[in-house]
Design an enzyme around this catalytic site. Structure first.
Site: not given
Length: 229
Positions: A16-21, A23, A36, A136
């Site tokens: 997973k890749q989000g706006a902050e990190a 995984v 993470k 969140d």
């Protein structure tokens, strides 16, 4: 993740890749784990980015530890690399609450769904009793692990990247509002189910009246913004 960070673990796999990190799934000292990694933001000055990243990483670790101290299930932390902005933590086998509710959408008010949702309300009340704000809340940030002792569902809270410590009813009310918006967006026509979550929260909260008052105020502000556009 660079070679130095990857050296801590084996079989690193991005999930997973989000706006902050980012995984990853990996193996750490013979155990399956979740890694993470917070990555630099190009739009921020390097010194500000480094300071903010370290602060948020520290807040996340503290929130996880404080939750466990308060009796709330969260992944165990195996190792923290503040310089590399990486957390190595326990992998929790199970499904997200989002998938669980969606997969049982044909029986939203069944005993097993209501029991799980009421458990969420209990967990959030205990978090707020300990002045832990998640920041969140979504059903994707909760993992349902079935208990082998058949004593009810065990729900693990994850992703405390935006967490903070606060005793303010406003912050707790916003936490509930964020969850309500995410809940109703992910699970349409589930107002009755969310109401059961709130009733459970009320039962376990030590001081729910000011929190619910702020929650209603935030709700009204949100509705006004929606009407105005």
């Amino acid at each position: 993740m660079d070679a130095k960070k990857a050296a801590y673990c084996d079989d690193l796999k991005l999930i997973k890749q989000g706006a902050e990190a980012k995984v990853y799934k990996a193996e750490f000292l013979g155990r399956n784990c979740i890694v993470k990694e917070r990555f630099p933001k190009k739009y921020r000055l390097p010194e500000i980015d480094e300071k903010l990243t370290k602060k948020r990483l520290t807040q996340e670790v503290r929130a996880l530890q404080r939750c466990r101290k308060a009796g709330i299930a969260t992944p165990a932390i195996y190792f923290t690399d503040l310089v590399g902005s990486v957390i190595f933590m326990e992998e929790i086998p199970g499904c997200t609450m989002k998938d669980f509710i969606t997969n049982n959408s044909h029986e939203k008010l069944s005993d097993k769904v209501v029991c799980a949702v009421e458990k969420i309300g209990e967990i959030l009340a205990k978090m707020h009793n300990a002045d832990i704000i998640h920041g969140d809340l979504t059903t994707s940030n909760m993992i349902l692990k079935t208990s082998e002792q058949n004593d009810g569902p065990i729900i693990y809270m994850i992703d405390f990247g935006l967490s903070q410590s606060s005793s303010l009813a406003e912050d707790k009310g916003v936490d509930l509002y964020v969850l309500e918006r995410a809940f109703l967006s992910s699970h349409p026509d589930s107002e009755d189910l969310f109401e059961k979550l709130l009733q459970s929260y009320k039962s376990f909260s030590k001081n729910c009246e000011p929190v619910f008052k702020k929650f209603e105020e935030v709700r009204m502000r949100g509705r006004k913004r929606t009407m105005i556009g």
